[in-house]
Design a protein around this motif. Sequence first.
Motif, PDB file in Angstrom:
ATOM      1  N   ASP A  24       0.851  -1.185   0.000  1.00 45.30           N
ATOM      2  CA  ASP A  24       0.000   0.000   0.000  1.00 45.30           C
ATOM      3  C   ASP A  24       0.888   1.236   0.000  1.00 45.30           C
ATOM      4  O   ASP A  24       2.083   1.164   0.323  1.00 45.30           O
ATOM      5  N   ALA A  26       0.795   5.729   0.801  1.00 45.12           N
ATOM      6  CA  ALA A  26       0.130   6.858   1.442  1.00 45.12           C
ATOM      7  C   ALA A  26       0.728   8.127   0.867  1.00 45.12           C
ATOM      8  O   ALA A  26       1.921   8.174   0.541  1.00 45.12           O
ATOM      9  N   GLU A  61       1.313   3.294  -5.222  1.00 49.01           N
ATOM     10  CA  GLU A  61       0.722   1.956  -5.300  1.00 49.01           C
ATOM     11  C   GLU A  61       1.387   1.142  -6.408  1.00 49.01           C
ATOM     12  O   GLU A  61       1.677  -0.050  -6.229  1.00 49.01           O
ATOM     13  N   ASP A  85      -4.796  -2.905  -2.922  1.00 47.10           N
ATOM     14  CA  ASP A  85      -6.166  -2.398  -2.965  1.00 47.10           C
ATOM     15  C   ASP A  85      -6.359  -1.389  -4.102  1.00 47.10           C
ATOM     16  O   ASP A  85      -7.394  -0.750  -4.197  1.00 47.10           O
ATOM     17  N   THR A 136     -11.453  -4.835   0.305  1.00 41.60           N
ATOM     18  CA  THR A 136     -11.586  -4.033   1.521  1.00 41.60           C
ATOM     19  C   THR A 136     -12.963  -4.186   2.168  1.00 41.60           C
ATOM     20  O   THR A 136     -13.056  -4.279   3.393  1.00 41.60           O
ATOM     21  N   GLU A 141      -9.377  -2.893   6.030  1.00 49.08           N
ATOM     22  CA  GLU A 141      -8.224  -2.218   5.410  1.00 49.08           C
ATOM     23  C   GLU A 141      -7.086  -3.204   5.174  1.00 49.08           C
ATOM     24  O   GLU A 141      -6.846  -4.103   5.984  1.00 49.08           O
ATOM     25  N   ASP A 145      -1.746  -0.769   5.013  1.00 47.58           N
ATOM     26  CA  ASP A 145      -2.271   0.584   5.130  1.00 47.58           C
ATOM     27  C   ASP A 145      -1.496   1.361   6.196  1.00 47.58           C
ATOM     28  O   ASP A 145      -1.094   0.793   7.215  1.00 47.58           O
ATOM     29  N   LYS A 149      -6.142   7.547   7.181  1.00 45.58           N
ATOM     30  CA  LYS A 149      -7.404   8.024   6.613  1.00 45.58           C
ATOM     31  C   LYS A 149      -8.206   8.748   7.676  1.00 45.58           C
ATOM     32  O   LYS A 149      -8.203   8.342   8.835  1.00 45.58           O
TER      33      LYS A 149
END
Length: 150
Positions: A24, A26, A61, A85, A136, A141, A145, A149
Amino acid sequence: MNGVGKSPSPFGEGRGGASAWAVDAACSGNPGQMEYQGIDLATGEQVFHFGPVFGTNNIGEFLAIVHALALMEQRGITDKIIYSDSFTAMTWVHKKHCKTKLERNPKTEKVLDLVRRAEQWLRVHPVRVPIIQWETKLWGEIPADFGRKK
């Protein structure tokens, strides 16, 4: 990418669980400071981490999947699944092209060079492990992750 049918569960049914990594990314802003990581689902341990670097979440990603593929090839791992995801990133990997609209400038130079290198790697290395969509809604999650969020 995953073919027809239900994705293998990451919780031990099918080829998921102990034989899988989750990836994942961010990003603070879009674009902004981006980082990505890979987590071994059997142990919960971080397998790799990269960043932060200025970029976008979709680029992160994409790079996370390619990083996992390259690391698995380097280590001779052929019996694991990669969960992501990001349908967009999975599509870009499948097409061996990151279809980002991020403009090249001094802030984006580093990440776009990484994208170019990742695309080149995909062109010369066969994908030897399945890349599966993380569900998900069914599983919560993705374990990779970053938990940021709002």
